[in-house]
Scaffold this active site. Structure first.
Site, PDB file in Angstrom:
ATOM      1  N   THR A   1       7.778   0.353   3.533  1.00  0.00           N
ATOM      2  CA  THR A   1       7.693   1.959   3.076  1.00  0.00           C
ATOM      3  C   THR A   1       9.469   2.186   2.368  1.00  0.00           C
ATOM      4  O   THR A   1       8.907   2.610   1.297  1.00  0.00           O
ATOM      5  CB  THR A   1       8.067   2.378   4.612  1.00  0.00           C
ATOM      6  OG1 THR A   1       6.461   2.721   4.931  1.00  0.00           O
ATOM      7  CG2 THR A   1       8.538   4.330   4.235  1.00  0.00           C
TER       8      THR A   1
ATOM      9  N   PHE B   1       1.068  -1.053  -0.216  1.00  0.00           N
ATOM     10  CA  PHE B   1       0.048  -0.060  -0.106  1.00  0.00           C
ATOM     11  C   PHE B   1       0.844   1.523  -0.174  1.00  0.00           C
ATOM     12  O   PHE B   1       0.059   2.685  -0.860  1.00  0.00           O
ATOM     13  CB  PHE B   1      -0.754  -0.137   1.094  1.00  0.00           C
ATOM     14  CG  PHE B   1      -0.158   0.863   2.227  1.00  0.00           C
ATOM     15  CD1 PHE B   1      -0.615   2.367   3.147  1.00  0.00           C
ATOM     16  CD2 PHE B   1       0.135  -0.333   3.566  1.00  0.00           C
ATOM     17  CE1 PHE B   1      -0.180   2.377   4.191  1.00  0.00           C
ATOM     18  CE2 PHE B   1       0.625   0.027   4.243  1.00  0.00           C
ATOM     19  CZ  PHE B   1       0.747   1.308   5.112  1.00  0.00           C
ATOM     20  N   LYS B   2       1.835   1.448   0.409  1.00  0.00           N
ATOM     21  CA  LYS B   2       2.775   2.191   0.666  1.00  0.00           C
ATOM     22  C   LYS B   2       3.322   3.032  -0.526  1.00  0.00           C
ATOM     23  O   LYS B   2       3.272   4.195  -0.806  1.00  0.00           O
ATOM     24  CB  LYS B   2       4.004   1.983   0.684  1.00  0.00           C
ATOM     25  CG  LYS B   2       4.799   1.381   2.663  1.00  0.00           C
ATOM     26  CD  LYS B   2       3.733   2.032   3.127  1.00  0.00           C
ATOM     27  CE  LYS B   2       3.689   1.100   4.785  1.00  0.00           C
ATOM     28  NZ  LYS B   2       4.974   1.403   5.236  1.00  0.00           N
ATOM     29  N   ASP B   3       2.845   2.626  -1.850  1.00  0.00           N
ATOM     30  CA  ASP B   3       2.783   2.556  -3.263  1.00  0.00           C
ATOM     31  C   ASP B   3       1.917   3.803  -3.676  1.00  0.00           C
ATOM     32  O   ASP B   3       1.565   4.623  -4.689  1.00  0.00           O
ATOM     33  CB  ASP B   3       3.119   1.543  -4.509  1.00  0.00           C
ATOM     34  CG  ASP B   3       3.839   0.593  -4.082  1.00  0.00           C
ATOM     35  OD1 ASP B   3       5.308   1.459  -4.307  1.00  0.00           O
ATOM     36  OD2 ASP B   3       3.410  -0.700  -5.117  1.00  0.00           O
TER      37      ASP B   3
END
Length: 529
Positions: free
Chosen positions: A174, A139-141
């Site tokens: 991250t 999800f960090k993308d």
């Protein structure tokens, strides 16, 4: 003058520019940013993004919460990029429309393996928001693909000529997402610290094989909290900052402590709600609850911000693994990091100091920077603090739960058996907590943030489905064994192996630097030399 700095910014307006309109917008709509500890106030969005962490150690927060200027019904017909613009413009008010759209279009394009960017999957009363279809399958993308563009645009807007070096700590995801976002971006560099032995095999491979002449990866002899604390100390080292400034270098952050990282995360909750409407899972105006697997508290804080904008969110359910410092905080009002640190099968949540909680503390204190700074000082000196009863009452929007390792594995197994749907270990923590919550809630649907692809944690996922046929832990693993597990995930899920996985299969190791926590500063100086 720029508050908190010695810099003076002069703005030139082109001929025909409506200055009166600008003044009106400045007074009524502009969102400025203040440090949670009071040392810096009134920064523009671009300046706050560039600065990352405030000089006083605080985090930047908006001086007020704007409200949607479009209806939820308007949002339903927008694609992800258009929706992102209409959400982000509310916070990034000193970016022009052209600048912000350019950042968004560059970030959300063919680098995602799903055309809609964020698909949803329905399982009973839970709807999974799949946030892992970007280039690093986590999800960090969703934020780190746009942050480099926001940062370089902000640098141009503010006349910054220094190279910007991203300094960040990671518990697994991250780091790779930031490395991928900043790799070979002109005028930038990036140094990522991660806990050696504290991330999954695949997470480590993703980082140490990262291409890019401006990228550096360092394994530290410590845990994530050690890495994060060390990075914060480097940000506060004035002597180091002056030395680097002489070389034309300044630090910024890619962690969710950077407001440029947090705001893009708000978008996908608005997206999720409107896609649930389009799929007729909910009716217009219906309230949904949101459950988020939580480590550093940024992802669930973004959902809280979405609610402040006007999104019909009911409860914000904070899901922890066995490092349940947040679960205990929401129950007692005491934040206490003085406890055993456990390495789990959901390593990105193995955190005892949740940095973004400071933003919520500031909010529930009535935006009292002095009180917030006192709490953070207590945390630094004694490892704990206790909020006031009045502040605890203002946490009524939140619920909390946690999952043991057995709970996590069972959630993967049960969802696969019940719905033929495969989730990763972090999403499974949230699924377990959401499942417990659903036993007693009032019938509302729960939107679950699905934060990583099951391919990232193949051994744990396959073990959850197949049991002892695939051991959960092994003393040593080989690339061949790991690849067999990835092929097994492929077979179970029925989904193609993502390109991000294929890219690291035979990639050479490019980063092998290690250091002790006490040597982080010397390592940074050496790398930048």
């Amino acid at each position: 003058m720029v508050p908190g700095t010695d810099e003076c910014l002069v703005f030139y307006f082109p001929l025909g520019y409506n200055v009166e309109k600008l003044k009106e917008r400045t007074m009524s709509e502009n969102v400025l940013y203040n440090s949670t500890r009071g040392g810096v106030t009134g920064l523009t969005a671009s300046r706050a993004i560039l600065t990352g962490l405030a000089p006083d150690g605080g985090l930047f927060v908006p001086d007020h919460f704007p409200k949607f200027d479009k209806t939820i019904d308007d949002f339903r017909s927008m694609d992800y990029r258009e929706l992102a613009y209409h959400v982000m413009k509310l916070f990034f008010t000193d970016f022009t429309e052209e600048e912000l759209r350019a950042c968004i279009n560059a970030a959300y394009s063919d680098n995602f393996d799903e055309e809609e960017i964020v698909p949803l999957a329905e399982t009973g009363r839970m709807t999974f928001l799949e946030l892992y279809h970007g280039p690093t399958i986590a999800f960090k993308d969703m934020a780190l693909q746009i942050l480099p563009h926001l940062m370089t645009t902000a640098a141009k807007k503010n006349g910054v000529e220094n190279d910007i070096v991203i300094l960040t700590a990671t518990s697994g995801d991250t780091g790779k997402a930031a490395l991928a976002g900043f790799a070979d971006v002109p005028g930038t560099g990036i140094i990522v610290f991660y806990p050696q032995g504290g991330v999954s095999y695949f997470q480590e491979r993703q980082m140490v094989t990262q291409r890019g002449d401006n990228t550096h990866v360092v394994a530290i002899d410590g845990n994530f909290d050690d890495a994060q604390t060390g990075v914060k100390k480097l940000f506060g080292d004035k002597e180091l900052a002056e030395s680097l400034n002489e070389k034309g270098i300044q630090f910024s952050s890619a962690n969710s402590i950077n407001i440029g990282r947090l705001v893009p995360q708000i978008v996908y909750y608005v997206w999720g709600y409107t896609r649930m409407l389009n799929g007729e899972e909910i009716k217009p105006g219906e309230t949904v609850d949101v459950c988020v697997p939580t480590g550093n508290f940024g992802n669930i804080l973004a959902a809280f911000y979405a609610k402040q904008l006007g999104l019909p969110i009911g409860k914000l359910i904070c899901a922890s693994n066995t490092n349940k410092v947040l679960f205990d905080f929401f129950g007692s009002g005491e934040y206490d990091k003085n406890r055993e640190f456990t390495l789990t099968i959901s390593p990105s949540m193995d955190i005892l100091v949740s940095s973004n909680l400071e933003r919520l503390i500031y909010y529930i204190s009535g935006n009292d920077a002095t009180k917030t700074a006192e709490f953070m000082k207590e945390l630094q000196t004694s490892g704990k603090y206790t909020i006031t009863p009045e502040m605890k009452e203002r946490l009524s929007d939140f619920r909390a739960g946690y999952a043991t390792e057995a709970d996590t594995l069972k959630a993967i197994h049960d969802i696969y058996e019940g719905y033929d749907y495969l989730i990763d270990t972090h999403t499974a923590v949230a699924a377990h907590v959401a499942g417990e919550y659903l036993k007693n809630n009032d019938g509302r649907r729960v939107l679950v943030a699905s934060t990583a692809s099951p391919y990232k944690f193949a051994r744990s996922v396959v073990h959850a489905v197949k049991g002892d046929e695939v051991p959960l832990t092994v003393s040593k693993t080989s690339p061949e064994e790991e690849w067999k597990l990835i092929e097994e995930v492929n077979s179970l899920s029925g989904r193609d192996i993502p390109q991000a996985v294929m890219d690291v299969k035979d990639a050479p190791t490019r980063h092998s630097t290690t250091c002790a926590v006490a040597d982080m500063k010397d390592t940074v100086i050496s790398l930048l030399s």
